[in-house]
Design a protein around this motif. Structure first.
Motif, PDB file in Angstrom:
ATOM      1  N   GLU A  58     -63.734-120.865 -11.808  1.00 28.17           N
ATOM      2  CA  GLU A  58     -64.576-120.003 -10.770  1.00 28.17           C
ATOM      3  C   GLU A  58     -65.900-120.480 -10.499  1.00 28.17           C
ATOM      4  O   GLU A  58     -66.392-120.809  -9.340  1.00 28.17           O
ATOM      5  CB  GLU A  58     -64.562-118.584 -11.313  1.00 28.17           C
ATOM      6  CG  GLU A  58     -65.466-117.859 -10.153  1.00 28.17           C
ATOM      7  CD  GLU A  58     -64.558-117.746  -9.044  1.00 28.17           C
ATOM      8  OE1 GLU A  58     -65.122-117.515  -7.967  1.00 28.17           O
ATOM      9  OE2 GLU A  58     -63.325-117.645  -9.123  1.00 28.17           O
ATOM     10  N   ALA A  59     -66.726-121.131 -11.655  1.00 28.97           N
ATOM     11  CA  ALA A  59     -67.861-121.891 -11.343  1.00 28.97           C
ATOM     12  C   ALA A  59     -67.630-123.196 -10.501  1.00 28.97           C
ATOM     13  O   ALA A  59     -68.736-123.329  -9.759  1.00 28.97           O
ATOM     14  CB  ALA A  59     -68.283-122.161 -12.812  1.00 28.97           C
ATOM     15  N   ILE A  60     -66.434-123.831 -10.761  1.00 26.91           N
ATOM     16  CA  ILE A  60     -66.445-124.948 -10.072  1.00 26.91           C
ATOM     17  C   ILE A  60     -66.418-124.625  -8.567  1.00 26.91           C
ATOM     18  O   ILE A  60     -66.804-125.149  -7.597  1.00 26.91           O
ATOM     19  CB  ILE A  60     -65.398-125.818 -10.443  1.00 26.91           C
ATOM     20  CG1 ILE A  60     -65.801-126.637 -12.109  1.00 26.91           C
ATOM     21  CG2 ILE A  60     -64.961-126.883  -9.664  1.00 26.91           C
ATOM     22  CD1 ILE A  60     -64.845-127.175 -12.744  1.00 26.91           C
ATOM     23  N   ARG A  61     -65.457-123.661  -8.405  1.00 32.04           N
ATOM     24  CA  ARG A  61     -65.096-123.064  -6.905  1.00 32.04           C
ATOM     25  C   ARG A  61     -66.711-122.960  -6.279  1.00 32.04           C
ATOM     26  O   ARG A  61     -66.682-123.058  -4.859  1.00 32.04           O
ATOM     27  CB  ARG A  61     -64.419-121.899  -6.891  1.00 32.04           C
ATOM     28  CG  ARG A  61     -62.754-122.357  -7.053  1.00 32.04           C
ATOM     29  CD  ARG A  61     -61.931-120.887  -6.863  1.00 32.04           C
ATOM     30  NE  ARG A  61     -60.513-121.425  -6.961  1.00 32.04           N
ATOM     31  CZ  ARG A  61     -59.685-120.703  -7.409  1.00 32.04           C
ATOM     32  NH1 ARG A  61     -60.204-119.254  -7.758  1.00 32.04           N
ATOM     33  NH2 ARG A  61     -58.438-120.991  -7.480  1.00 32.04           N
ATOM     34  N   LYS A  62     -67.576-122.297  -6.945  1.00 28.89           N
ATOM     35  CA  LYS A  62     -68.885-121.829  -6.288  1.00 28.89           C
ATOM     36  C   LYS A  62     -69.829-122.985  -6.019  1.00 28.89           C
ATOM     37  O   LYS A  62     -70.651-122.864  -5.253  1.00 28.89           O
ATOM     38  CB  LYS A  62     -69.553-120.930  -7.191  1.00 28.89           C
ATOM     39  CG  LYS A  62     -68.831-119.788  -7.445  1.00 28.89           C
ATOM     40  CD  LYS A  62     -69.643-118.704  -8.264  1.00 28.89           C
ATOM     41  CE  LYS A  62     -68.889-117.425  -8.533  1.00 28.89           C
ATOM     42  NZ  LYS A  62     -69.727-116.508  -9.579  1.00 28.89           N
ATOM     43  N   LEU A  63     -69.420-124.244  -6.233  1.00 28.22           N
ATOM     44  CA  LEU A  63     -70.193-125.341  -6.315  1.00 28.22           C
ATOM     45  C   LEU A  63     -70.172-125.980  -4.772  1.00 28.22           C
ATOM     46  O   LEU A  63     -69.224-125.725  -4.042  1.00 28.22           O
ATOM     47  CB  LEU A  63     -69.644-126.521  -7.294  1.00 28.22           C
ATOM     48  CG  LEU A  63     -70.081-126.690  -8.739  1.00 28.22           C
ATOM     49  CD1 LEU A  63     -69.298-127.866  -9.308  1.00 28.22           C
ATOM     50  CD2 LEU A  63     -71.563-126.546  -8.926  1.00 28.22           C
ATOM     51  N   PRO A  64     -71.189-126.235  -4.433  1.00 29.01           N
ATOM     52  CA  PRO A  64     -71.243-126.991  -2.909  1.00 29.01           C
ATOM     53  C   PRO A  64     -70.051-128.016  -2.780  1.00 29.01           C
ATOM     54  O   PRO A  64     -69.869-128.921  -3.820  1.00 29.01           O
ATOM     55  CB  PRO A  64     -72.763-127.468  -2.812  1.00 29.01           C
ATOM     56  CG  PRO A  64     -73.560-126.907  -3.608  1.00 29.01           C
ATOM     57  CD  PRO A  64     -72.623-126.560  -4.833  1.00 29.01           C
ATOM     58  N   LYS A  65     -69.578-128.269  -1.802  1.00 31.45           N
ATOM     59  CA  LYS A  65     -68.384-129.241  -1.505  1.00 31.45           C
ATOM     60  C   LYS A  65     -68.782-130.609  -2.186  1.00 31.45           C
ATOM     61  O   LYS A  65     -68.272-131.114  -2.871  1.00 31.45           O
ATOM     62  CB  LYS A  65     -67.936-129.287  -0.138  1.00 31.45           C
ATOM     63  CG  LYS A  65     -66.970-130.312   0.143  1.00 31.45           C
ATOM     64  CD  LYS A  65     -66.793-130.530   1.566  1.00 31.45           C
ATOM     65  CE  LYS A  65     -66.242-132.019   2.043  1.00 31.45           C
ATOM     66  NZ  LYS A  65     -66.564-133.073   1.073  1.00 31.45           N
ATOM     67  N   GLU A  66     -69.862-131.202  -1.952  1.00 27.89           N
ATOM     68  CA  GLU A  66     -70.182-132.605  -2.310  1.00 27.89           C
ATOM     69  C   GLU A  66     -70.333-132.770  -3.907  1.00 27.89           C
ATOM     70  O   GLU A  66     -70.170-133.639  -4.223  1.00 27.89           O
ATOM     71  CB  GLU A  66     -71.325-133.220  -1.520  1.00 27.89           C
ATOM     72  CG  GLU A  66     -72.923-132.550  -1.929  1.00 27.89           C
ATOM     73  CD  GLU A  66     -72.955-131.291  -0.995  1.00 27.89           C
ATOM     74  OE1 GLU A  66     -74.054-130.530  -1.240  1.00 27.89           O
ATOM     75  OE2 GLU A  66     -72.295-130.794  -0.178  1.00 27.89           O
ATOM     76  N   LYS A 120     -68.783-130.549  -6.008  1.00 27.92           N
ATOM     77  CA  LYS A 120     -67.369-130.082  -6.454  1.00 27.92           C
ATOM     78  C   LYS A 120     -66.670-131.479  -6.467  1.00 27.92           C
ATOM     79  O   LYS A 120     -65.616-131.631  -7.475  1.00 27.92           O
ATOM     80  CB  LYS A 120     -66.618-129.173  -5.572  1.00 27.92           C
ATOM     81  CG  LYS A 120     -65.445-128.713  -6.104  1.00 27.92           C
ATOM     82  CD  LYS A 120     -64.916-127.643  -5.367  1.00 27.92           C
ATOM     83  CE  LYS A 120     -65.568-126.564  -4.426  1.00 27.92           C
ATOM     84  NZ  LYS A 120     -64.996-125.726  -3.501  1.00 27.92           N
ATOM     85  N   ASP A 121     -66.429-132.058  -5.470  1.00 26.46           N
ATOM     86  CA  ASP A 121     -65.717-133.422  -5.274  1.00 26.46           C
ATOM     87  C   ASP A 121     -65.950-134.429  -6.371  1.00 26.46           C
ATOM     88  O   ASP A 121     -65.287-135.000  -7.151  1.00 26.46           O
ATOM     89  CB  ASP A 121     -66.255-134.126  -3.867  1.00 26.46           C
ATOM     90  CG  ASP A 121     -65.637-133.440  -2.877  1.00 26.46           C
ATOM     91  OD1 ASP A 121     -65.042-132.552  -3.012  1.00 26.46           O
ATOM     92  OD2 ASP A 121     -66.121-133.823  -1.572  1.00 26.46           O
TER      93      ASP A 121
END
Length: 156
Positions: free
Chosen positions: A98-106, A108-109
């Motif tokens: 869930e924490a990773i999903r909340k990260l901005p796209k760049e 998270k990638d």
């Protein structure tokens, strides 16, 4: 590189590619579809690859693009009701996911490629088509945000 060499190289990194797609999309079926589409597109275009030594990052970039395309398609065609087996998965309730999903796209990638797909910092930068220093900065920012989100800022 010929078609046989292409097949061998894809098979050696297939698990890594699948894990990457699964982390991006969160569904086994969507991950398989994205992986199949990425391999198909790579097969159609492998003769255009100028530097075969960058095959792994090249096909990873194709896979990432397919994952983004799949996400866009999913936003357009949201089902009225989520399937019950998907909503009850324990994996989806993990705080880290869930924490990773909340990260901005760049950010998270970078996290997905570095920590869940096993790419080096250089490979991650190449797959995302960014400088290595930018990948390192994004990695640091992402880890900081994850520590804050997970309440581990004082544990270092």
């Amino acid at each position: 590189m010929n078609a046989d060499e292409f097949a061998v190289r894809v098979e050696t990194i297939r698990n890594r590619l699948y894990r990457t797609a699964l982390l991006y999309l969160g569904s086994e079926s969507m991950a398989c579809d994205a992986l199949d589409e990425a391999v198909y597109k790579a097969l159609k275009n492998y003769k255009r690859l100028r530097q075969p030594e960058y095959f792994d990052t090249w096909i990873t970039r194709i896979l990432i693009n397919e994952c983004h395309n799949e996400r866009k398609r999913q936003r357009r065609f949201r089902p009225m009701e989520e399937a019950p087996e998907l909503s009850s998965e324990d994996y989806d309730r993990l705080p880290l996911k869930e924490a990773i999903r909340k990260l901005p796209k760049e950010l998270k990638d970078v996290v997905i490629l570095r920590y869940f797909s096993g790419y080096t910092l250089a490979e991650t930068a190449q797959a995302l088509e960014i400088p290595q220093g930018t990948a390192a900065t994004r990695q640091r920012r992402a880890l900081t945000l994850l520590r804050l989100e997970l309440g581990e800022e004082g544990s270092k």
